[in-house]
Every structure is written in C-alpha cells, then in structure tokens.
Design an enzyme around this catalytic site. Structure first.
Site, PDB file in Angstrom:
ATOM      1  N   LYS A   1     -13.719  -0.732  -4.685  1.00 28.99           N
ATOM      2  CA  LYS A   1     -13.716   0.730  -4.582  1.00 28.99           C
ATOM      3  C   LYS A   1     -14.586   1.404  -5.643  1.00 28.99           C
ATOM      4  CE  LYS A   1      -9.011   0.886  -6.561  1.00 28.99           C
ATOM      5  NZ  LYS A   1      -8.829  -0.593  -6.561  1.00 28.99           N
TER       6      LYS A   1
ATOM      7  N   ASN B   1     -10.015   7.575 -10.086  1.00 27.49           N
ATOM      8  CA  ASN B   1      -9.514   6.378 -10.758  1.00 27.49           C
ATOM      9  C   ASN B   1     -10.636   5.684 -11.528  1.00 27.49           C
ATOM     10  OD1 ASN B   1      -7.280   4.407 -11.122  1.00 27.49           O
ATOM     11  ND2 ASN B   1      -8.639   3.039  -9.975  1.00 27.49           N
TER      12      ASN B   1
ATOM     13  N   HIS C   1      -0.508  -6.066  -7.696  1.00 28.19           N
ATOM     14  CA  HIS C   1       0.471  -5.180  -8.348  1.00 28.19           C
ATOM     15  C   HIS C   1       1.920  -5.496  -7.957  1.00 28.19           C
ATOM     16  CE1 HIS C   1      -2.796  -2.853  -9.972  1.00 28.19           C
ATOM     17  NE2 HIS C   1      -3.248  -2.558  -8.770  1.00 28.19           N
TER      18      HIS C   1
END
Length: 450
Positions: A122, A145, A190
């Site tokens: 990304k 981000n 995660h």
C-alpha cells in the site's frame, strides 16, 4: 458534508502519537476543550513526539473511564489504541461518537479522496499514485498511514487526497467515503490485535463500506480472499491481475500493462518500471487503475511509472559481496510480504527473518523455502516458534543479533545467491520501527569484509 464543530465542548483524544497530537491540535484550534490521554507518562510521550504537548491541551495518563466519556462530546481514537481499551458500552449508551484520526481528517478535508489499503504494497501504490496525481492537479495531499497523517490536511483545499489507510484506522470510520478505493491483497497479519484473520480482513473491507455506484473499487482479481468478498461492494469494480486478461480492468499481457475499460484500451510498457519483481507489477497495475479512475492523464501515469525509484526497505538492493547480493526488505512484516519478496528471486536465497511475534502462522512459508532457500537465519522474539514451524523446509540457523544473522547468512550463501532480509514480523522487539531495523541491516552488510 456538514462539518460538526466542538467549540467549547469537552473532547478526548486517546493515544498521544503523532496522529493523536495533530487531532488534538486541530480540535483545540477549533475551540474544543481537549484532553489527550496515553498509557505512557507525559515525559515519555513528549520525548517520543520530540516536542512538548501544547499548553492549551490537557494531558492525563491512562485511558478514559466511563464517567469521563459520558461527559464528552467526542472521542478520537488513535490507530495504535485497540478499541477494547475504551469503555465502548458507556460511549454507546451516552451516544458519544468515536472517530479515528482518519474519520476526523475526512470530515475536515476539502477535496476528493483516493484511499489504498491491503496487507502489502500500500505504501508503494500510494506513493506511485501520489506522484501521478501531483503531476496532474495543482494541489494534492499524499499521506495517511504513510508519512503525514490525513488530519494534517484538515481545512486544506486540494483536488485530491491520496491516502494510505490501515486496518487499525478503518476500525473507527463512520462516514469515510473515498471516491476511489483500492484493496491490494489480504494475507494474515496482526494476530496480536485481531482474534481471527477474518476479523482483520473485515476491518480492511471497511474501506468500501460507504461507497456507492458512482465510486470505484480497485480490487486484486488474483487474491482469493479479496474475490470472496466482492459481493459486499456497491461501487463499480475495476480489478487488476498479473495472471490473466480481463474483460475490464488492469492486467499484464506479455511485456505490457494493459488497462481495458468501456471507453477503450491503454498500454504501458512493463520495461519502464525501475522497481523489480512481480509484486511491483501488481502494484503498478493497481496504481494505473486508481490513477485513471481519478482522471489523471495517461502521460502522467507513464511518466511516474518510469521515474519511480521504489521506497526504502522494500526489497532494496544494498550491495554485492563475494558474488552474493544483499537485499533489505525490512518492511516485509508479514508472511505474505515475504512470499512476494521470495517470488521475485530466480536465484537461490538465504532468508534472514524474525522479530516481534504477532501470533501469525509461519507454515505457509514452507513450500517457497523448500523451492528457493539455501538456508534460513532466524532472530528476535519469534525465532524459536519460527524454527519449529519451518523445520525441515530448509537448513535453519538461529542468531542473537542482526549483525550476527548477517554474518551467518554470508557464511551460508554461495556465489550467485541472494541474501534477503524479509522478517515476516514487526520490529518492536529489538528496534523502534522497520526503518531503524532496515538501517541496522544495511550497516551490517556494509561492514562485511570483501
């Protein structure tokens, strides 16, 4: 969208990282009575930020309790604060909105938004699209981000905001609606935050939640976890693929990257890309699809594809020593990223991996290691579990430090091999961030004799 103001009202910002401080500053500047909260002492927060908390913003240690949130008009939660740390039932009962910094930034941004998410790639796609947009429009915001938090663009008048968004940020959106949204891939990550990989995937899918038929969703047609979830998307689908031609979408055809839409077909030569590997062809196809959906000119798309040098710490060549090439992929913080990196090397690889254990399954690495790896060198908090789950796929060595791991990899490698540092883990057991870890790898490689 009507901008809701909080002048003279009590507001809580949970999490005093960079985005939390910017959110607190913005709201205080609008006249809100802001309390910034963090689990760390004030001195540690200010040391981390590199600046004092402004005088007009109160600071309290710890997360807010039920009584405090009931008296508040808004709670802004930073991406690094799990929602479970907040008194969610009290917030809900009192009707207090809970926004992330992304939501706050969106509500204050004057312009259209293109948003990019995915487990991997990304930052590369956001930077590529940002470069393309900056050549086409007078004023563009690029960040999220990646780099500058979106809330920093509050009030700015831009044609477009090109924003990288994480699953953590997407947990706390209510009205965030990108005109163009891209989901690059979905692989397990995660697990220290999400109980199941499905919960993580659903957090990513929230990028499409508020889109409608006039918006565009750029999706990876080769990713089974993405394609399994396309039924919930209301926006126009524009897929991309490196494996097959598409009736509509972006795809690889021989030496050309093709964008096919009802309005016609465009072709961009793959050879212009400076960034290596099939995963970067995927990133380029996604960027083409996003950029053209934003009505960026084909000329600017091609120009940026040709000049983009790649981002540091992403399969970045460091040097060759004794016929062995060393590559820094410190940003490879999950299994999917490592698989993508390995896929880009036709030669035998010595993999250096390990770091903070996020609880993911490392066994999907076994087939690729069996085909590609001459050896594996493991370090960090996760090394013992990784060694158990990867045993037998390739010869394994365990090291205590990154410098030791580099020396061990140099001993295992033969002329013509590649040593690839792609950790499959985050850095926080030994380093502040992936950048610091990547610099440490680079330094260790530079210190090798030869």
């Amino acid at each position: 969208m009507t901008v809701e103001t909080f002048s003279e009202k009590p507001v809580i910002v949970a999490g005093a990282g960079r985005s939390g401080l910017l959110a607190a500053r913005l709201l205080a500047g609008e006249g809100a009575r802001v309390t910034l909260r963090d689990d760390r002492p004030r001195a540690d927060v200010e040391a981390s930020l590199g600046e004092p908390i402004p005088a007009g913003i109160a600071f309290l240690r710890g997360m807010p309790g039920e009584g405090e949130v009931r008296r508040s008009a808004l709670l802004v939660v930073s991406p690094g604060v799990p929602r479970e740390k907040l008194p969610l039932s009290a917030l809900s009962a009192a009707g207090v909105p809970v926004w992330g910094e992304l939501e706050l930034g969106f509500r204050r941004f004057q312009g259209k938004v293109a948003a990019i998410t995915g487990t991997n790639g990304k930052s590369t796609v956001t930077t590529l699209v940002g470069g393309m947009a900056s050549g086409s429009f007078p004023k563009v915001f690029v960040g999220g981000n990646l780099g500058t938090p979106f809330v920093a663009a509050a009030g700015a008048t831009c044609e477009w905001g090109v924003v990288e968004v994480s699953s953590f940020q997407l947990e706390s959106i209510t009205s965030f609606r990108p005109r163009v949204a891209a989901l690059l891939n979905l692989t397990e990550d995660h697990r220290d935050r999400y109980a199941t990989k499905e919960a993580y995937f659903e957090a990513k899918m929230a990028i499409f939640r508020n889109q409608g038929p006039s918006d565009t969703a750029v999706v990876h047609a080769d990713d089974p976890e993405v394609t399994a979830r396309l039924g919930s998307i209301r926006a126009r689908l524009l897929p991309f693929s490196v494996s097959r031609a598409l009736e509509e979408g972006a795809f690889l055809s021989g030496g050309e990257m093709v964008l096919r839409r009802p309005s016609g077909e465009e072709r961009y030569p793959r050879a212009v890309l400076k960034i290596p590997g099939l995963q970067n062809v995927e990133n380029a196809l996604a960027a083409i699809a996003v950029a053209r959906s934003m009505e960026i000119s084909p000329q600017e798309v091609l120009a940026e594809l040709a000049r983009f040098p790649g981002l540091p710490h992403r399969v970045e060549f460091v040097r060759s020593v004794a016929g062995v090439s060393y590559f820094n992929d410190s940003k490879g913080t999950n299994v999917g990223a490592v698989l993508a990196a390995l896929d880009g090397f036709p030669e035998p690889v010595v993999l250096i991996a390990g770091g903070k254990d996020k609880g993911v399954d490392f066994r999907p690495l076994r087939p690729a290691l069996g085909r590609k790896a001459r050896a594996v060198v493991l370090l960090g908090e996760a090394r013992d579990r990784m060694a158990r789950e990867l045993a037998g796929a390739a010869p394994i060595t365990v090291s205590g430090t990154l410098a030791q791991a580099v020396r061990a990899a140099a001993e295992a490698a033969r002329t013509g091999d590649a040593v690839v540092f792609s950790p499959a883990c985050s850095s926080f057991d030994m380093f502040r961030n992936f950048e610091e870890r990547g610099e440490a790898f680079r330094k260790a490689v530079e210190e090798l004799p030869g």
